[in-house]
Write an enzyme that holds these catalytic residues in place. Structure first.
Site, PDB file in Angstrom:
ATOM      1  N   HIS A 108      11.444 -42.186  12.719  1.00 35.99           N
ATOM      2  CA  HIS A 108      10.063 -42.332  12.234  1.00 35.99           C
ATOM      3  C   HIS A 108       9.452 -40.969  11.922  1.00 35.99           C
ATOM      4  O   HIS A 108       8.774 -40.792  10.909  1.00 35.99           O
ATOM      5  CB  HIS A 108       9.247 -43.072  13.293  1.00 35.99           C
ATOM      6  N   GLU A 111      10.737 -39.616   8.657  1.00 31.48           N
ATOM      7  CA  GLU A 111      10.073 -40.282   7.528  1.00 31.48           C
ATOM      8  C   GLU A 111       8.763 -39.575   7.180  1.00 31.48           C
ATOM      9  O   GLU A 111       8.401 -39.433   6.011  1.00 31.48           O
ATOM     10  CB  GLU A 111       9.834 -41.749   7.882  1.00 31.48           C
ATOM     11  N   HIS A 112       8.040 -39.102   8.198  1.00 34.60           N
ATOM     12  CA  HIS A 112       6.811 -38.345   7.960  1.00 34.60           C
ATOM     13  C   HIS A 112       7.104 -36.951   7.410  1.00 34.60           C
ATOM     14  O   HIS A 112       6.441 -36.490   6.476  1.00 34.60           O
ATOM     15  CB  HIS A 112       6.029 -38.192   9.269  1.00 34.60           C
ATOM     16  N   GLU A 189      -0.600 -42.760  15.107  1.00 38.04           N
ATOM     17  CA  GLU A 189      -0.115 -44.122  14.816  1.00 38.04           C
ATOM     18  C   GLU A 189       0.228 -44.853  16.111  1.00 38.04           C
ATOM     19  O   GLU A 189      -0.037 -46.052  16.257  1.00 38.04           O
ATOM     20  CB  GLU A 189       1.104 -44.060  13.908  1.00 38.04           C
TER      21      GLU A 189
END
Length: 922
Positions: A108, A111-112, A189
């Site tokens: 994750h 991905e950022h 998030e």
């Protein structure tokens, strides 16, 4: 996959877009932007209402596209530009299952990080800025076994955008300086996800998998796993990010979809030129298919009592099945979910509602990575329980098992092998993922069509849904004193126990079937006439009023653009009673929720036949909407009006809905974004009742007699305004209004009733209203800044791509009684004469000393806010909400010392002048 979308060059929607337009509820619902609270169900478990719906499906986006519950309406989603946007999506066949054990959330985080500039385009977040500047959007998500990137943009900038975007996969910089900043974004998030009961359930359920299975990992990642722990253990997160990218972001793991108006030859040339530079390491793709039956453990087959964040009683039953993705042509879980989730006569929900045990029931597989991957598939059934139903949760589980046993004994039936509803949203993203799973000939249709009927495959999945293999989650705030265990990452309080011996023994036996449960009956709402109507009046560009009396009026427009056999009918039953006091608003919302409850079973067959309806507690009246194939649409409309004319309810139904409405108000108030919106509109709209007002009034008590009296008074004096649009004649359209008048037998209003609030005229200063969140377990804060301006050009100049969009615009003019049907054309003309200097001057005028600005701050709980009594997020029931909750006003911070602080909303607004009636852009 290359898609040359030349059909949109002439501005006419393609057949696919017009045929598919009704398959999902993509309407903007302007009429109920701030409508009354609809009774919540536990659908969050399937379609999460929070920012990130799955702990393994996090989003990187250029905007916080928070999907709100329809309790108070959804924010408008607008598209910029007349043209259809070009789009692309790329799916990497690797996700969070590949996270290293010592760095949870690395997939994750990567991905950022790839967004943080590239060797060719080094500006950090430069791609986001480029896309936004040219009317587009971008998004990314990390799932268990795939990571998807997607963007859209105006066509003339598409090639450059492709080149910028491809650098994520060719040579991203992932500079060291950006790591700390982006860890904070990932942690944010995580904080947003914590208050979600659906996310918490998934993480807790995943922890029950066998040791060594990747589902036990923490996919979200946060500051602890990606910053503090690595630092304490001397882990070089920068080097590990680079290694992960080189290992897994390899061309042979990827699928790409490109859609634009250029020819296929041009698109192919671009793709070859740009994407051929993506490296290919030639390594075998990671595989997890050997890790079968992860939930075949004693820990899974137990009862888990869980303390939710929201006020809700719900029962979730889940089974871990062998992976079903390979059966996509048959879709066995869709077949089962269609029958289990049926709401008509003979269904599980019909049986439970008659006993006042349940409000809603949902069953199926969401097809997210958590519920469907290469190692297993989850089949879940979720029931929203009433207070009484909570006490009988074992009996409810037994009724579900009886229905499943009936299905198992009967075996599959081809007549119930029905097609899935098409979801055209995120088309290229969906195709991109399809390419990872389906055979080539099924890329376009594999998601939605039932291509093969193989009863043995359906029977095999069905026979695995036996009681002794089930996992039971029982959610209730009443468990708080009994739940002493806590999940590590989301801090969910829970307890675990064996299934009660009486029930486990019964379920192990050949228990009897329930004769009240049976398969669905023949459906009278299925359309058979799809001919296009010949118009019986002159063609018009905009709706025209074809009926106008003291009792009401009807607007009508025959569709000659999209030419599909569908229609939209909407009515607004306006009454001055609703906004008289907080009690009236609460009575009205109780009435509409009971009305919806009464309609649920008789109208369900219409929904199955792709006729959709909704009844909404609008701010100034009851809104009724129906849409679908026009052949049988009048049948559904008449059913709704018949139930309204003959409306009745039992004391038991009243009690059930009242208790559920209390929970609904509570669950709205504990969300910072919803509280901020409620406070803002409470300040701005004169005469509005806040949700706290309504919650307080409901907690004081409402009687059956007062509700009956209110409903009688409401139905006796009305003004009814409607719109009929689509494949309808003018003569048949008049029948809709005439039927309402005939059945309800009401008299005209003595005076016209405004359908909007008057708005306060803010002073020329910067105002601040700062309140504490009402949930001590929520660290999230919310900031909204509202500017009150004299002129505003609303950027809605997008071509209607399907009939529903055109209806939305027309209905918004009618429901607000503005009737400016050619507003769009006027806005476009105004924009053509609008210069950069005009915009700068306008902006400076409203940012200068004469500005009218209102800042809303909802402050979360945390040590940085000086809070010492922080409690776990699951202890939401211990928040400030008592029987009589109040706004907790806070002083401004040193950064806002020059603002005028609002500490008493009613006193503040009493001194202000009022502007004319108009609708605030939400």
């Amino acid at each position: 996959m290359l898609i040359s979308d030349i059909t949109s060059l002439d501005g006419v929607a393609s057949e696919e877009s017009s045929e598919g337009e009704d398959e999902t509820d993509t309407e903007r619902d302007n009429d109920d932007d701030d409508s009354g609270a609809e009774i919540e169900d536990d659908e969050e478990s399937y379609d999460e209402d929070d920012d990130n719906s799955d702990d393994n499906d996090e989003k990187h986006s250029d905007s916080d596209d928070t999907e709100m519950e329809e309790l108070t309406g959804k924010e408008d989603t607008e598209k910029n530009g007349m043209e259809k946007l070009s789009a692309a999506a790329l799916c990497v066949g690797v996700g969070s299952f590949c996270d290293p054990e010592d760095l949870p959330g690395l997939a994750h985080f990567l991905e950022h990080m790839v967004f943080m500039g590239s060797l060719k385009y080094p500006d950090e977040n430069g791609f986001d800025a480029f896309v936004r500047e040219h009317g587009g959007s971008d998004n990314a998500s990390t799932d268990c076994e795939r990571t998807v990137f997607q963007f859209d943009i105006q066509q003339k900038y598409f090639k450059e955008a492709l080149d910028r975007w491809a650098q994520f996969f060719i040579h991203p910089l992932m500079v060291w300086d950006a790591i700390d900043r982006e860890v904070e974004a990932v942690d944010s998030e995580y904080q947003l996800a914590k208050p979600s009961d659906a996310n918490r359930r998934e993480l807790l359920l995943g922890s029950l998998a066998k040791p060594g299975h990747p589902m036990r990992k923490f996919f979200w990642g946060n500051a602890e796993t990606l910053k503090h722990e690595p630092k304490n253990r001397n882990i070089d997160i920068y080097a590990r990010l680079k290694d992960f990218w080189q290992l897994y972001y390899s061309a042979h793991y990827m699928n790409l979809v490109v859609q634009s108006k250029e020819t296929l030859d041009t698109l192919e040339k671009w793709v070859m030129e740009i994407f051929s530079q993506i490296p290919n390491n030639g390594l075998p793709k990671p595989s997890f298919g050997h890790l079968t039956q992860p939930f075949d453990t004693p820990e899974f087959h137990k009862l888990y009592r869980v303390v939710p964040v929201r006020k809700v009683h719900s029962l979730n039953i889940a089974w871990g099945l062998p992976p079903q993705q390979r059966h996509y042509r048959v879709k066995p879980l869709h077949y089962i979910s269609w029958l289990v989730g049926h709401e008509g006569k003979g269904s599980i929900l019909s049986f439970l509602r008659k006993k006042f045990w349940a409000l809603t029931l949902h069953g199926g597989n969401s097809e997210t990575g958590f519920e469907q991957n290469s190692t297993y598939s989850i089949f879940s059934i979720s029931v929203t329980l009433t207070e009484e139903g909570y006490e009988y949760f074992y009996e409810i589980a037994h009724a579900i098992f009886q229905y499943l046993k009936m299905l198992q004994k009967r075996g599959p039936d081809k007549s119930y092998h029905t097609a899935k509803k098409t979801d055209p949203a995120d088309f290229v993203e969906s195709l991109c993922e399809n390419m990872q799973h389906f055979q080539k000939e099924d890329f376009l249709i594999g998601n939605n069509l039932l291509l093969d009927y193989k009863p043995e495959i359906i029977a095999d999945a069905l026979n695995q849904l036996c009681p002794l293999k089930a996992n039971l989650f029982l959610l209730s705030a009443g468990h708080e004193e009994k739940c002493h265990l806590k999940e590590r990452w989301f801090e969910t309080q829970y307890s675990v126990e064996d299934i009660d011996k009486y029930w486990s023994d019964l379920w192990a036996s050949d228990f009897e079937l329930n004769q009240d449960l049976h398969l669905p009956e023949e459906n009278k709402y299925i359309a058979s006439n799809f001919t296009l109507k010949v118009r019986d009046c002159s063609e018009t560009q905009h709706p025209v009023k074809i009926l106008n009396t003291q009792l009401g009026c009807l607007w009508y427009k025959k569709d000659n653009k999209f030419r599909i056999p569908k229609a939209y009918v909407r009515f607004h039953l306006i009454s001055p009673l609703i906004q008289q006091c907080s009690k009236s608003v609460v009575l009205f919302e109780l009435f509409v929720n009971i009305f919806s409850h009464n309609l649920a079973e008789p109208a369900y067959e219409a929904d199955v036949a792709q006729l959709e309806y909704k009844v909404v507690a609008g701010e100034h009246g009851l809104i009724i909407r129906v849409k679908g194939f026009n052949h049988k649409l009048p049948l559904l409309f008449q059913l709704i009006i018949d139930h309204l004319a003959d409306f009745n309810f039992t004391p038991a139904t009243f009690e059930m809905i009242t208790e559920q409405l209390k929970k609904t108000y509570f669950n709205i108030l504990i969300k910072p974004e919803m509280l901020a919106k409620d406070v803002r509109l409470f300040i701005l709209e004169h005469g509005r009742w806040s949700i706290i007002d309504k919650y307080q009034r409901l907690m004081k008590g409402i009687s059956v007699e007062s509700l009956s009296a209110f409903i009688k008074a409401f139905k006796s004096h009305l003004f009814v305004e409607g719109l009929a649009q689509g494949n309808l004649t003018g003569r048949k359209s008049k029948d809709f209004l005439n039927y309402i008048v005939q059945k309800l037998q009401f008299v005209p209003l003595a005076h016209p009733c405004p359908v909007q609030f008057r708005v306060v005229d803010l002073p020329n200063t910067h105002l601040l209203c700062k309140v504490k969140t009402l949930n001590k377990g929520d660290a999230n804060s919310e900031v909204t800044v509202y500017y009150q301006v004299s002129v505003l050009i609303n950027m809605k100049e997008c071509e209607d791509s399907y009939l529903g969009e055109e209806v939305d615009r027309n209905w918004n003019e009618i429901v607000t009684q503005q009737y400016f049907f050619d507003r769009l054309a006027h806005e476009i003309e105004a924009l053509k004469s609008f210069t950069k200097a005009d915009l700068v001057n306008w902006f400076q005028a409203h940012r200068g000393h004469k500005k009218k600005a209102l800042s809303l701050h909802v402050v979360g709980f945390g040590k940085h806010e000086g809070d010492s009594d922080i409690i776990a997020a699951s202890d939401a029931q211990q928040c400030y909400l008592g029987d009589m909750p109040q706004f907790i006003f806070l002083p401004p911070s040193s950064h806002m010392k020059d603002t005028a602080s609002i500490r008493d909303i009613r006193d503040f607004t009493l001194a202000l002048n009022l502007l004319p009636y108009h609708k605030i852009l939400k």
